[in-house]
Design an enzyme around this catalytic site. Structure first.
Site, PDB file in Angstrom:
ATOM      1  N   ARG A  92       0.841  -1.198   0.000  1.00 22.12           N
ATOM      2  CA  ARG A  92       0.000   0.000   0.000  1.00 22.12           C
ATOM      3  C   ARG A  92       0.877   1.249   0.000  1.00 22.12           C
ATOM      4  NH1 ARG A  92      -5.052   1.410   3.935  1.00 22.12           N
ATOM      5  NH2 ARG A  92      -5.308   3.581   3.290  1.00 22.12           N
ATOM      6  N   ARG A 102      -7.044  -0.139  -2.367  1.00 21.83           N
ATOM      7  CA  ARG A 102      -5.825  -0.408  -1.613  1.00 21.83           C
ATOM      8  C   ARG A 102      -5.593  -1.901  -1.410  1.00 21.83           C
ATOM      9  NH1 ARG A 102      -9.938   2.655   0.542  1.00 21.83           N
ATOM     10  NH2 ARG A 102     -10.802   1.992   2.511  1.00 21.83           N
ATOM     11  N   ASP A 105      -5.922  -2.716   4.206  1.00 21.32           N
ATOM     12  CA  ASP A 105      -6.395  -1.744   5.188  1.00 21.32           C
ATOM     13  C   ASP A 105      -6.483  -2.488   6.506  1.00 21.32           C
ATOM     14  OD1 ASP A 105      -7.262   0.787   5.484  1.00 21.32           O
ATOM     15  OD2 ASP A 105      -9.329   0.419   4.868  1.00 21.32           O
ATOM     16  N   ASP A 107      -7.684  -1.671  10.321  1.00 19.01           N
ATOM     17  CA  ASP A 107      -8.269  -0.682  11.227  1.00 19.01           C
ATOM     18  C   ASP A 107      -8.340  -1.240  12.635  1.00 19.01           C
ATOM     19  OD1 ASP A 107      -8.798   1.305   9.363  1.00 19.01           O
ATOM     20  OD2 ASP A 107     -10.715   0.408   8.781  1.00 19.01           O
TER      21      ASP A 107
END
Ligand code: AMP
Length: 444
Positions: A92, A102, A105, A107
């Site tokens: 990324r 992307r 990710d 989170d």
């Protein structure tokens, strides 16, 4: 010894994983393996991976999403640094488009039962409850959504300098700040602006200020409803982080004299009935805007002329960010929601829906081929005249749909019909508008 002591302090945390670029499944697997290899992290469970449609951002391919439960001795910032490193290792790029496609990710969705609100990190993830792509894998890993810690009520700020400082803090770390200026007595129309702001931005600030500069001496400044506790509850429900509710003295020092001059957009219609109104609106919004310096400010199409005036002020004064106009929210019978609807007695409230009937009448005729502006306006006026409880019609005007410029002579094209009419005693002015050339939803 140290090792075991640390392990007793391990916290359960849940990470959301997503990928919509490259070999999506391999990217998610890589994330899990790489997390498992990181000192201070034990991966306890991995959800199934599921395909989900992208939410927000530019058009892009579907995501593969999942979640992992970890036990970790790392602090939230240390964990965040690990997440970022793994995202980079998966390919990324830091300079990719905001919310664009992307490879990976990661989170931090939940960290024990902590609520974290720092410039780099907001936990629980601000939009966790609305995002099934994050919530469903969490459920699979045994998280009951009802136990997700709630974010606190919005912080209420009365002092302008403090408001500016808090907005600075909210914007730090690249967070997008949305601003929703209101006069309070909040209803679903206001809530819709907050929801739109929440969808676009990381943080939302709302302002509640009954602005004396936009009221004429004979108007309803003193009796304008001010149900602050209910307003705050609505802001809390809509995930507003900050509510700025200054006193008149705090906003306008005793020698306050300056006004923003407004021009073409403020001529006619509301500008004719309320001569200083838009200058007062433009002044307060400019002050609020320069305090908050938002990425986006949200305003309702309900007050179409106000929106046109503010777009002009925003452009001319080169204010930061952008203005977002939001659709009109209506009651079940079609009447546009307004804080002033509470002034109406029940019979006048029922009669007021004639405004919507008048808008619909004009639109139906336009869609049936009528292109003569005068005849369309006359048809709407006739509808209003048929309602004895409509005490006065301030204006019925057809204008250009967005900047509300007067229409050129001859057959009309795309246009917006704007109506202001009075009901009840003392009279309440109600405003409404709709495009005549498109089939906007105007309730039954
Ligand atoms: P006010 O509190 O009346 O100054 O309104 C604050 C903001 O809410 C303004 O941008 C209004 O246009 C917007 N607003 C008010 N009523 C509605 C509605 N029914 N639908 C959408 N936006 C609205």
């Amino acid at each position: 010894m140290l090792e075991s002591k640390q392990m007793t302090r391990a916290v359960l945390a849940w990470l959301g994983l997503g990928s919509n670029l490259g070999d999506r499944e391999a990217n998610l697997r890589f994330a899990c393996e790489r997390l498992a290899r990181t000192p201070g992290i034990a991966v306890e469970a991995v959800s199934t991976f599921r395909e989900t449609a992208p939410v927000g951002g530019p058009p892009q391919g579907a995501f593969l999403n999942g979640a992992v439960r970890i036990a970790t001795t790392l602090s939230p910032p240390a964990l965040l640094a690990v997440q970022k490193a793994i995202e980079r290792e998966a390919g990324r790029r830091a300079d990719g488009p905001h919310h664009g496609p992307r490879e990976l990710d990661i989170d931090l969705l939940l960290y024990g039962d902590a609520t974290i609100d720092t410039r780099e990190l907001v936990v629980p993830h601000p939009r966790l409850r609305e995002r099934s792509f994050a919530l469903d894998p969490l459920r699979e890993l045994g998280v009951d959504p009802g136990t997700i810690p709630r974010r606190e009520s919005p912080r209420v700020i009365r002092d302008p300098a403090e408001f500016a400082a808090h907005c600075d803090a909210l914007r730090r770390g690249g967070c997008r700040l949305g601003l929703v200026p209101t006069m309070g007595a909040l209803h679903e129309g206001h809530a819709s602006l907050m929801r739109r702001a929440r969808a676009d931005c990381d943080r939302v600030a709302a302002t509640i200020f009954v602005n004396p500069l936009q009221f004429a001496p004979h108007e309803d400044l003193a009796r304008y409803p001010r149900p602050f506790a209910a307003d705050l509850a609505l802001c809390a429900r809509e995930g507003v982080a900050l509510v700025f509710a200054p006193s008149v003295e705090a906003m306008y020092g005793k020698d306050f004299i300056s006004r923003i001059a407004v021009g073409r957009e403020a001529v006619g219609m509301e500008g004719a009935v309320r001569p200083d109104h838009f200058s007062g609106v433009a002044t307060v919004v400019t002050i609020l805007w320069s305090l908050a310096r938002p990425d986006f400010g949200y305003f309702g199409q309900k007050d179409a002329q106000q929106l046109a005036v503010l777009r002009r002020v925003h452009q001319d004064l080169r204010l930061c960010g952008a203005i977002v106009g939001c659709p009109i929210v209506r009651e079940a019978d079609g009447l546009a929601m307004s804080s002033r609807n509470v002034y109406l007695q029940p019979e006048d409230r029922r009669a007021a829906v004639v405004i919507v009937a008048a808008l619909r009448e004009a639109r139906a005729r336009f869609l049936a081929g009528e292109r003569d502006a005068e005849r369309l306006v006359a048809a709407a006026r006739e509808r209003l005249a048929g309602e004895p409880r409509c005490r006065a019609v301030d204006y019925v005007e057809l204008r250009a749909p967005d900047d509300l410029a007067p229409l050129p002579k001859g057959p009309i094209g795309p246009a917006r019909l704007l109506i202001a009419a009075r009901f009840g005693d003392p009279a309440t002015r109600l405003l409404d508008n709709a495009r005549v050339d498109v089939d906007e939803v105007l309730a039954p």
